[in-house]
Design a protein around this motif. Sequence first.
Motif, short mmCIF file in Angstrom:
data_model
loop_
_atom_site.label_atom_id
_atom_site.label_comp_id
_atom_site.label_asym_id
_atom_site.label_seq_id
_atom_site.Cartn_x
_atom_site.Cartn_y
_atom_site.Cartn_z
N GLN A 118 -3.80 -12.08 7.20
CA GLN A 118 -4.19 -10.68 6.99
C GLN A 118 -3.71 -9.84 8.17
O GLN A 118 -3.76 -10.27 9.32
N PHE A 119 -3.24 -8.62 7.85
CA PHE A 119 -2.82 -7.68 8.88
C PHE A 119 -4.02 -6.94 9.46
O PHE A 119 -5.02 -6.70 8.77
N CYS A 120 -3.89 -6.54 10.72
CA CYS A 120 -4.79 -5.55 11.28
C CYS A 120 -4.55 -4.25 10.51
O CYS A 120 -3.40 -3.87 10.27
N GLU A 137 2.64 -0.27 7.70
CA GLU A 137 4.08 -0.17 7.49
C GLU A 137 4.48 -1.18 6.42
O GLU A 137 3.72 -2.11 6.13
N PRO A 138 5.68 -1.03 5.83
CA PRO A 138 6.11 -1.99 4.80
C PRO A 138 6.53 -3.34 5.39
O PRO A 138 7.72 -3.68 5.46
N TYR A 139 5.54 -4.08 5.85
CA TYR A 139 5.74 -5.42 6.40
C TYR A 139 5.02 -6.43 5.50
O TYR A 139 3.99 -6.12 4.89
N VAL A 140 5.56 -7.64 5.47
CA VAL A 140 5.01 -8.73 4.66
C VAL A 140 4.72 -9.91 5.56
O VAL A 140 5.49 -10.21 6.49
N LEU A 141 3.61 -10.59 5.28
CA LEU A 141 3.17 -11.73 6.09
C LEU A 141 2.88 -12.90 5.17
O LEU A 141 2.34 -12.72 4.07
N SER A 142 3.24 -14.10 5.62
CA SER A 142 3.06 -15.29 4.80
C SER A 142 2.74 -16.50 5.67
O SER A 142 3.13 -16.56 6.83
N GLY A 143 2.01 -17.45 5.08
CA GLY A 143 1.74 -18.72 5.75
C GLY A 143 1.99 -19.85 4.79
O GLY A 143 1.92 -19.67 3.56
N GLY A 144 2.30 -21.04 5.31
CA GLY A 144 2.67 -22.13 4.41
C GLY A 144 2.34 -23.51 4.92
O GLY A 144 1.67 -23.70 5.94
N LYS A 145 2.85 -24.49 4.17
CA LYS A 145 2.62 -25.89 4.52
C LYS A 145 3.37 -26.31 5.77
O LYS A 145 3.07 -27.36 6.34
N ALA A 163 -1.07 -18.10 1.25
CA ALA A 163 -1.26 -17.12 2.32
C ALA A 163 -0.22 -16.00 2.20
O ALA A 163 0.97 -16.21 2.41
N LEU A 164 -0.69 -14.78 1.86
CA LEU A 164 0.23 -13.67 1.62
C LEU A 164 -0.50 -12.35 1.88
O LEU A 164 -1.64 -12.17 1.45
N ALA A 165 0.16 -11.42 2.56
CA ALA A 165 -0.43 -10.11 2.84
C ALA A 165 0.67 -9.08 3.02
O ALA A 165 1.80 -9.42 3.39
N MET A 166 0.32 -7.81 2.73
CA MET A 166 1.23 -6.69 2.95
C MET A 166 0.50 -5.66 3.79
O MET A 166 -0.67 -5.36 3.56
N SER A 167 1.18 -5.13 4.78
CA SER A 167 0.53 -4.28 5.78
C SER A 167 0.22 -2.89 5.23
O SER A 167 1.06 -2.26 4.59
N PRO A 168 -1.00 -2.37 5.51
CA PRO A 168 -1.32 -0.99 5.15
C PRO A 168 -0.69 0.03 6.09
O PRO A 168 -0.70 1.23 5.79
N PRO A 179 0.80 -1.23 0.00
CA PRO A 179 0.00 0.00 0.00
C PRO A 179 0.84 1.28 0.00
O PRO A 179 0.45 2.27 -0.62
N GLN A 180 1.98 1.27 0.69
CA GLN A 180 2.80 2.48 0.75
C GLN A 180 3.50 2.78 -0.57
O GLN A 180 3.82 3.93 -0.88
N ARG A 181 3.77 1.77 -1.35
CA ARG A 181 4.42 1.88 -2.65
C ARG A 181 3.80 0.82 -3.54
O ARG A 181 4.29 -0.29 -3.63
N ASN A 182 2.69 1.17 -4.21
CA ASN A 182 1.97 0.11 -4.90
C ASN A 182 2.59 -0.34 -6.21
O ASN A 182 2.01 -1.14 -6.92
N GLN A 183 3.80 0.13 -6.51
CA GLN A 183 4.56 -0.49 -7.58
C GLN A 183 5.42 -1.64 -7.05
O GLN A 183 6.05 -2.36 -7.82
N ILE A 184 5.43 -1.81 -5.72
CA ILE A 184 6.11 -2.95 -5.11
C ILE A 184 5.08 -4.06 -4.93
O ILE A 184 4.05 -3.88 -4.30
N VAL A 185 5.38 -5.23 -5.49
CA VAL A 185 4.44 -6.34 -5.50
C VAL A 185 5.13 -7.58 -4.93
O VAL A 185 6.29 -7.85 -5.23
N ALA A 186 4.38 -8.33 -4.11
CA ALA A 186 4.86 -9.61 -3.60
C ALA A 186 4.12 -10.73 -4.30
O ALA A 186 2.93 -10.60 -4.61
N THR A 187 4.81 -11.84 -4.55
CA THR A 187 4.18 -13.00 -5.17
C THR A 187 4.54 -14.27 -4.41
O THR A 187 5.62 -14.38 -3.82
#
Length: 471
Positions: free
Chosen positions: A293-295, A227-235, A220-225, A169-177
């Motif tokens: 998902q972030f708060c 701060e520039p934090y990334v969250l992930s979940g997995g197997k 499972a993937l999210a980016m915080s609105p 959200p802070q830099r929407n040209q930055i994308v996580a995959t």
Amino acid sequence: MYSAETGREKPKRGRKRKQKLPGAGAGGPDVAAEPPAHTTGSRMRGRQQNQQQLQQSTSDEKYIQWKSLVPVLYDWLANHNLLWPSLSCRWGAQLEQGTYKNRHRLYVSEQTDGSVPNTLVIANCDVVKPRVAAAEHISQFNEEARSPFVKKYKTIIHPGEVNRIRELPQRNQIVATHTDSPEVLIWDIEAQPNRHAQLGSAPSCPNLILVGHKENAEFALAMSPAEPYVLSGGKDRTVVLWSIHDHISATASDPSTNKPQGSEPIIKQNGDTPSVGPRGIFEGHEDTVEDVQFCPKSAQEFCSVGDDSCLILWDARTGSSPVVKVEKAHYADLHCVDWNPFDENYILTGSADNSVRMFDRRNLTSDGVGAPVYKFEGHKAAVLCVQWSPQNPTVFGSAAEDGLVNIWDYDKVGIKNESGTRNASSPPGLFFQHAGHRDKVVDFHWNAYDPWTIVSVSDDCESSGGGGTLQ
């Protein structure tokens, strides 16, 4: 992509086979296992084929009926045929504001059969403003063609399938995959070169690689609105948190302009692709984590759901153990979760039990007990995606394997119509239904700049043997 002025299959989850065929056709039904006896099996197969044809015919009739109502239901609609299946679609920045239409960045994944590389497609999409498009033109689209409103801007050759796309959200040209690997890949879209996807092409190099999972992390993937934090979940049953703050250039242009920051890299990079270790690894799930998902107001608070039917709330400031763990949020696998951006007490979950549930975190306890505020039951198949509206605090959407995108308003639950009765044919809270897809809807996303505008994508492998549909 559509605007309306109205007030998984486990473990692959929609990734069955990939064939180079256009995506169109009717949704296929579930098929029962064949019995051992050949004669009985033949009869069963005959019945299944008849049932398949009947359901296919019913689906076609519903689609024809929906298409006839398009000029009434929508201010604008675009149908974009995809050559390959897609599992994720996201709006990016608003690029231009015009008198009759606005231009937006759009991110779409492409899953190929290996004859060409998998790609992350960056497109520009023109969204026509309300009451501009003529009614007779809205429904005149060709299901087999690509929309004139969607123009490819850039292609990134992705190292593996693109299962999830999330923008910062802070830099929407930055994308996580997310792909079929333990890593999260971070891309600076404007700094990446445009590539031509052909057999033998080397993958594009991500600008950052986030490491910390021990097994594949696919969805499972999210980016915080906040701060520039990334969250992930997995197997590996863990939730992993990263900060990419130190890797983002402080000289990047002001994101409040809502425009791409040009070709100047935002992510600092010298030499090889840098990797980033986690800020924290959180353990509490007993099966694959399917969504996180972030708060909205804190990068330290977040939630997760998984195949263990649990909804877990976390706070990185208090340690790596769950703050609240709802043991049976649903009585089936949980596929998706979202946190209300206006009221951080409300959390949505979607499940393989075909329902969406809304929880109030003030009513959740650490002993695993937590009754939902309400159960929204309007889908006939597993719910794969839920998201709150970015403009309306009581409105949210849900997408499912039944091919529908449902729009709900929890304020309308229990409200009677003018005659003083409830509509028995409509589930409480449901006030709009998008029925333009003819196969499972694997992702959708509200547009943050154009109210009531949504993009959704279906994986059409079941109905037509391949391809997808972006609307």
